[in-house]
Design a protein around this motif. Structure first.
Motif, PDB file in Angstrom:
ATOM      1  N   LYS A  16      -8.250 -99.683 -36.179  1.00 40.20           N
ATOM      2  CA  LYS A  16      -7.175 -99.991 -35.234  1.00 40.20           C
ATOM      3  C   LYS A  16      -5.978 -99.073 -35.457  1.00 40.20           C
ATOM      4  CE  LYS A  16      -8.447-104.812 -34.780  1.00 40.20           C
ATOM      5  NZ  LYS A  16      -8.108-106.197 -35.101  1.00 40.20           N
ATOM      6  N   ALA A  17      -5.634 -98.837 -36.716  1.00 42.43           N
ATOM      7  CA  ALA A  17      -4.504 -97.955 -37.020  1.00 42.43           C
ATOM      8  C   ALA A  17      -4.774 -96.534 -36.529  1.00 42.43           C
ATOM      9  CB  ALA A  17      -4.217 -97.965 -38.517  1.00 42.43           C
ATOM     10  N   VAL A  20      -4.277 -96.445 -32.819  1.00 41.67           N
ATOM     11  CA  VAL A  20      -2.846 -96.461 -32.485  1.00 41.67           C
ATOM     12  C   VAL A  20      -2.237 -95.075 -32.701  1.00 41.67           C
ATOM     13  CG1 VAL A  20      -0.600 -97.348 -33.237  1.00 41.67           C
ATOM     14  CG2 VAL A  20      -2.500 -98.920 -32.908  1.00 41.67           C
ATOM     15  N   THR A  23      -3.396 -92.633 -29.974  1.00 43.68           N
ATOM     16  CA  THR A  23      -2.769 -92.895 -28.679  1.00 43.68           C
ATOM     17  C   THR A  23      -1.299 -92.490 -28.682  1.00 43.68           C
ATOM     18  OG1 THR A  23      -4.323 -94.723 -28.352  1.00 43.68           O
ATOM     19  CG2 THR A  23      -2.404 -94.651 -26.914  1.00 43.68           C
ATOM     20  N   LEU A  24      -0.606 -92.783 -29.780  1.00 44.80           N
ATOM     21  CA  LEU A  24       0.801 -92.385 -29.874  1.00 44.80           C
ATOM     22  C   LEU A  24       0.955 -90.860 -29.891  1.00 44.80           C
ATOM     23  CD1 LEU A  24       2.285 -94.989 -32.374  1.00 44.80           C
ATOM     24  CD2 LEU A  24       2.699 -94.801 -29.909  1.00 44.80           C
ATOM     25  N   THR A 115      -6.156 -94.836 -24.642  1.00 44.62           N
ATOM     26  CA  THR A 115      -5.558 -96.139 -24.359  1.00 44.62           C
ATOM     27  C   THR A 115      -6.636 -97.198 -24.188  1.00 44.62           C
ATOM     28  OG1 THR A 115      -3.694 -95.041 -23.292  1.00 44.62           O
ATOM     29  CG2 THR A 115      -4.000 -97.378 -22.803  1.00 44.62           C
ATOM     30  N   LEU A 118      -7.859 -98.102 -27.592  1.00 43.57           N
ATOM     31  CA  LEU A 118      -6.848 -98.910 -28.269  1.00 43.57           C
ATOM     32  C   LEU A 118      -6.882-100.359 -27.780  1.00 43.57           C
ATOM     33  CD1 LEU A 118      -4.417 -99.143 -30.172  1.00 43.57           C
ATOM     34  CD2 LEU A 118      -2.980 -98.466 -28.249  1.00 43.57           C
ATOM     35  N   LEU A 122      -7.849-103.618 -30.069  1.00 46.60           N
ATOM     36  CA  LEU A 122      -6.871-104.671 -30.333  1.00 46.60           C
ATOM     37  C   LEU A 122      -7.285-106.013 -29.728  1.00 46.60           C
ATOM     38  CD1 LEU A 122      -3.499-102.771 -29.812  1.00 46.60           C
ATOM     39  CD2 LEU A 122      -4.613-103.380 -31.960  1.00 46.60           C
TER      40      LEU A 122
END
Length: 134
Positions: A16-17, A20, A23-24, A115, A118, A122
């Protein structure tokens, strides 16, 4: 005495990290691409961001491998992350060659795919429950 084995939650957290971060990094790239129209320093930020984005794509491949290996799950996420790394490679090549007509749309596709990954990581879908008979 029997020993109970459970899935390691750290592998899911790392996955998950990584999603993230990827995506960031892509969002940062989209932001600096817009700044290229107005600022002279945006090129340098976009250049540094491309290196971070590529590293984030490699990190995501590593995360999918580490999440798959202990539990023996399906290797499909590894194929998806490897495909995404190939898209990132094409994106870097197109950016260096200044082929904006392909570089920009591919960036939009990559951001949409990241996205999607992600959101799916999540908020995983729950498994359907079997119907109970009368």
């Amino acid at each position: 005495m029997t020993r109970r084995t459970t899935a390691v939650p750290r592998a899911g957290t790392f996955l998950k990290a990584a999603a993230v971060i990827q995506t960031l990094a892509l969002f940062f790239q989209a932001s600096t691409a817009g700044l290229l129209l107005t600022s002279s320093r945006a090129y340098q930020m976009h250049d540094y961001g491309s290196k971070v984005m590529y590293a984030a794509a490699m990190l995501y491949v590593l995360a999918t491998i580490l999440a798959w290996r202990p539990g023996g799950g399906a290797p499909r996420p590894i194929l998806y992350s490897t495909g995404f790394l190939l898209l990132a490679s094409a994106q870097v090549v197109l950016g260096i060659a200044h082929v904006a007509s392909l570089h920009v749309p591919l960036g939009v596709v990559m951001f949409a795919l990241s996205t999607l990954v992600l959101v799916r990581s999540l908020f995983p879908r729950s498994l359907p429950r079997p119907a109970t008979g009368p």
